[in-house]
Design an enzyme around this catalytic site. Structure first.
Site, PDB file in Angstrom:
ATOM      1  N   GLU A   1      14.597 -15.136   2.023  1.00 43.39           N
ATOM      2  CA  GLU A   1      14.814 -16.046   3.173  1.00 43.39           C
ATOM      3  C   GLU A   1      13.730 -17.117   3.219  1.00 43.39           C
ATOM      4  O   GLU A   1      13.956 -18.225   3.672  1.00 43.39           O
ATOM      5  CB  GLU A   1      14.639 -15.290   4.504  1.00 43.39           C
ATOM      6  CG  GLU A   1      15.774 -14.468   4.982  1.00 43.39           C
ATOM      7  CD  GLU A   1      15.285 -13.568   6.144  1.00 43.39           C
ATOM      8  OE1 GLU A   1      14.273 -13.865   6.813  1.00 43.39           O
ATOM      9  OE2 GLU A   1      15.943 -12.524   6.341  1.00 43.39           O
TER      10      GLU A   1
ATOM     11  N   ASP B   1       0.833  -1.201   0.000  1.00 40.51           N
ATOM     12  CA  ASP B   1       0.000   0.000   0.000  1.00 40.51           C
ATOM     13  C   ASP B   1       0.877   1.264   0.000  1.00 40.51           C
ATOM     14  O   ASP B   1       1.856   1.335   0.752  1.00 40.51           O
ATOM     15  CB  ASP B   1      -0.860  -0.036   1.275  1.00 40.51           C
ATOM     16  CG  ASP B   1      -1.935   1.021   1.312  1.00 40.51           C
ATOM     17  OD1 ASP B   1      -2.813   0.978   0.439  1.00 40.51           O
ATOM     18  OD2 ASP B   1      -1.900   1.881   2.213  1.00 40.51           O
TER      19      ASP B   1
HETATM   20  C1  NOJ Z   1      -4.401   2.880  -0.945  1.00 43.04           C
HETATM   21  C2  NOJ Z   1      -5.549   1.970  -0.673  1.00 43.04           C
HETATM   22  O1  NOJ Z   1      -5.829   1.231  -1.827  1.00 43.04           O
HETATM   23  C3  NOJ Z   1      -6.690   2.842  -0.231  1.00 43.04           C
HETATM   24  O2  NOJ Z   1      -7.896   2.149  -0.167  1.00 43.04           O
HETATM   25  C4  NOJ Z   1      -6.327   3.465   1.090  1.00 43.04           C
HETATM   26  O3  NOJ Z   1      -7.344   4.376   1.471  1.00 43.04           O
HETATM   27  C5  NOJ Z   1      -5.008   4.219   1.011  1.00 43.04           C
HETATM   28  N1  NOJ Z   1      -4.000   3.500   0.289  1.00 43.04           N
HETATM   29  C6  NOJ Z   1      -4.469   4.503   2.388  1.00 43.04           C
HETATM   30  O4  NOJ Z   1      -4.032   3.312   2.991  1.00 43.04           O
END
Ligand code: NOJ
Length: 546
Positions: free
Chosen positions: A255, A206
Site C-alpha cells: 500500500e 523481532d
Molecule cells: C531478539 C532481539 O534481537 C533481542 O535483543 C531481544 O532480547 C529479543 N529478541 C526479545 O525481543
C-alpha cells in the site's frame, strides 16, 4: 534520495546495524541518541553502506534495552523525540542511506497501555485476551500452565495475585501478545503505516518465528529441542500460521508503494524451513544465522553457503550474510575463543578468554569472504573498527536480563553492546561529551577509536571501506558463486571477475595467479604479493584472466 528509484535495492545491499544506545550520545547522559546518530551519519556515508537498521528507540522502560516497547509510535525521551527521528530519517536519505527500523511484535512491554488494562480488567476479560493469560495447573492452579522456559532462563510464565498466569518467552516484563486476536494484527498494521508515513524503508521483525504458538499450548519436549542449540523448535516456534501474518504485512507494505522491506529475525532450520519466510508474498530477507554460527570451519561454511543460497534461490529471494549483532559475541572475539565454533551466551571474566589478535585476523578474513558472496550483507556497529567483545565487564555493570535470569551463570549480551569509541583522547572515547557511558568501555577501545584508524591504511576501518568500495564497483552482491577445487580447510570461489581465497588451515598455501585486489590484513597482503596466503587470512584476486 538519489535519483534512480531502485525498488530492489535490498537484494545486494550492505546494511549497517545501529544499536542506538551505544552509537553516539549527543546529550551527555551516557546513552546514545537520535541526534548523536544524525551527527555521525558521515561515518556511515564514508564507510559506504546502503542502509541502516536501527534497534528499538521507542518508548520503553528498557527492561530489555528497548525490546520491551510501551508505545510503538513514539520515541523514548532517552533517545530524543519524534522530530529527532524525522531528522535522522531525512538526513540518512539525503546521504543516500535507507532506514530500516525494528518491529517488536511478539510481545509488548508490561507497561504498554494494553497490558496495564489487562491487569486492571481481571481474568476472563477481553483486555486479557490480547495476551496469553491462562489458569495454572495443580489443585490450586499453583503450577505454570505448561513447562515452557523463557529464552532468558527460568519459567516462561508469571503468576499474578489474582491467580492468572501470563506467558513471556523472554523477560517477565515482555508479555507475549496473542496473535490469534484480530485486535493485535490491527494494531501492528497501523504501526507499520505510521513509520512508513515517516519515511522508513523497512522493518526488521523481532522473533519472527515466535508470534503464533501451537494450539492448546502443549508442553515442549526439551530433550528433542534443547534450549540454547540456536535453532528454536517446539510448540512456540515456527508454526505455520506465522506466515499469514507476513502475507498480511506484505500487503500493508505494498500500500505504501514499492521499495519497502521486511527482514526476519527467525532462528529456524533447516534452510528450506527458513526460506518459507522469504517466499514472494512474504518477507524480502531473513538473517542467515546458520552462517553466523558456522564458526571457523571451511566445510561447515561451505555447506551453509550452498544450503542457504540453494534454499533462497528456490523461492526467488537473496541470501544475507551476517557475522555479528547485538545478541552474540562479536566475531572478532568469537573466532579467537579456544573453540572457534562454540556459541556462548556472552563471555565474562570467569570464562576462557579469547585470543584477541587471532580473533581479529580471522574476523577480517571471514568478513572479506562474506562481502564477496552474492546477496546482501549485514554489519554490526563497531565491527568496522575490529572491536572485540568486552569480556571483563564486572557483574555490577551488567544490564542484560539474560545474565540475571541465568543467575549470573551466563555472561549475557552486554559485552557486544559497549558504546563505540570515536576519539582516542576524548572522554568516553568520544562517545559522549560528558564522558558518561552506560557500560564501561575497555582500554583497548582507545587504540581502536575512529580517529586513530582514520588515515591508517592498515586499519580495520580502511579495510572495510576498501572492501565495500570494491564490492560495489565489482557488483559482487549481484553476482554468482562458482566454487574452485581446494584442500579441506581452504575456500575458493569466483564471483564475476573476483577470485576469493580464504585459508582456514594452519599453514600457508600457494595462491592462484591474479593481481591482489585486497587482503584481509597487512601481513597477508605482503605474503600475497609473494604468491602465498597465510593461515587465518583471505584475499580477493583479479580473476579476469581465469
Ligand atoms: C531478539 C532481539 O534481537 C533481542 O535483543 C531481544 O532480547 C529479543 N529478541 C526479545 O525481543
Amino acid at each position: 534520495m538519489p535519483q534512480q528509484l531502485d525498488t530492489d535495492w535490498w537484494r545486494d545491499a550492505v546494511v549497517y546495524q545501529i544499536y542506538p544506545r551505544s552509537f553516539a550520545d549527543a546529550d551527555g547522559d551516557g546513552i546514545g541518541d537520535l541526534p548523536g546518530m544524525t551527527a555521525r551519519l558521515g561515518h556511515l556515508a564514508a564507510l559506504g553502506v546502503d542502509a541502516v537498521w536501527l534497534s528499538p528507540f521507542y518508548v520503553s522502560p528498557q527492561a530489555d534495552a528497548g525490546y520491551d516497547v510501551a508505545d510503538y509510535t513514539d520515541v523514548d525521551p532517552l533517545f530524543g523525540t519524534l522530530d529527532d527521528a524525522d531528522r535522522f530519517i531525512a538526513a540518512a536519505h539525503e546521504a543516500g542511506i535507507r532506514v530500516i527500523v525494528d518491529l517488536v511484535a511478539n510481545h509488548s512491554s508490561d507497561r504498554h497501555l494494553w497490558f496495564q488494562a489487562a491487569l486492571a480488567a481481571g481474568p476472563g476479560s477481553p483486555e486479557r485476551a490480547r495476551y496469553l493469560f491462562r489458569t495454572g495447573r495443580g489443585p490450586r492452579g499453583e503450577l505454570p500452565p505448561n513447562n515452557w522456559l523463557s529464552v532468558f532462563g527460568g519459567s516462561a510464565w508469571e503468576r499474578l495475585e489474582d491467580g492468572d498466569w501470563y506467558l513471556h518467552l523472554f523477560d517477565r516484563a515482555q508479555p507475549d501478545l496473542d496473535w490469534t486476536n484480530p485486535e493485535v494484527a490491527e494494531l501492528f498494521d497501523d504501526v507499520l503505516r505510521f513509520w512508513m508515513a515517516r519515511g522508513v524503508d523497512g522493518f526488521r521483525i523481532d522473533v519472527a518465528h515466535g508470534f503464533v504458538k501451537a494450539e492448546g499450548l502443549p508442553d515442549a519436549d526439551y530433550d528433542a529441542h534443547p534450549m540454547g542449540s540456536g535453532f528454536d523448535r517446539g510448540p512456540m516456534w515456527d508454526q505455520d500460521a506465522v506466515h499469514d501474518i507476513y502475507r498480511r504485512w506484505r500487503r500493508v507494505l505494498e500500500e505504501a508503494g514499492p521499495g519497502h522491506i521486511l527482514v526476519a529475525e527467525a532462528w529456524v532450520g533447516p534452510a528450506e524451513r527458513m526460506a518459507r519466510y522469504v517466499r514472494p508474498d512474504e518477507m524480502q530477507q531473513s538473517f542467515n544465522f546458520p552462517y553466523m554460527m558456522a564458526g571457523w570451519s571451511a566445510p561447515r561454511l561451505r555447506g551453509v553457503i550452498d544450503e542457504s543460497l540453494g534454499a533462497n534461490d528456490a523461492v526467488g529471494a537473496t541470501t544475507t550474510w551476517v557475522l555479528s549483532n547485538h545478541d552474540v559475541v562479536r566475531h572478532a572475539s568469537r573466532l579467537g575463543l579456544p573453540d572457534p565454533t562454540g556459541w556462548p551466551n556472552g563471555v565474562g571474566p570467569r570464562d576462557p578468554q579469547p585470543d584477541a589478535a587471532l580473533g581479529l585476523r580471522r574476523a577480517r578474513a571471514l568478513t572479506l569472504l562474506s562481502l564477496a558472496l552474492p546477496g546482501s550483507a549485514y554489519l554490526y556497529q563497531g565491527e568496522e573498527l575490529g572491536l572485540p567483545e568486552h569480556t571483563l565487564l564486572d557483574d555490577d555493570a551488567r544490564r542484560d536480563p539474560s545474565f540475571f535470569r541465568h543467575d549470573g551463570a551466563q555472561a549475557g549480551r552486554d559485552g557486544c553492546r559497549v558504546p563505540l569509541p570515536w576519539a582516542a583522547a576524548a572522554p568516553a572515547y568520544g562517545f559522549s561529551p560528558s564522558g558518561a557511558s552506560w557500560l564501561p568501555q575497555p582500554e583497548v577501545f582507545g587504540d581502536l577509536a575512529v580517529d586513530r584508524q582514520e588515515g591508517d591504511p592498515d586499519s580495520t576501518l580502511a579495510f572495510y571501506r576498501r572492501a565495500l568500495t570494491l564490492r560495489r564497483e565489482r557488483r559482487l552482491g549481484a553476482g554468482t558463486l562458482s566454487w574452485q577445487p581446494t584442500g579441506d580447510e581452504v575456500l575458493e570461489f569466483v564471483n564475476r571477475r573476483t577470485r576469493v581465497v580464504a585459508n582456514l588451515s594452519g599453514s600457508p598455501i600457494a595462491l592462484p595467479d591474479g593481481a591482489v585486489l585486497l587482503a584481509s590484513g597487512p601481513d597477508a597482503a605482503e605474503a600475497a604479493a609473494d604468491g602465498f596466503l597465510e593461515p587465518n587470512a583471505a584475499v580477493w584476486l583479479e580473476a579476469s584472466a581465469g
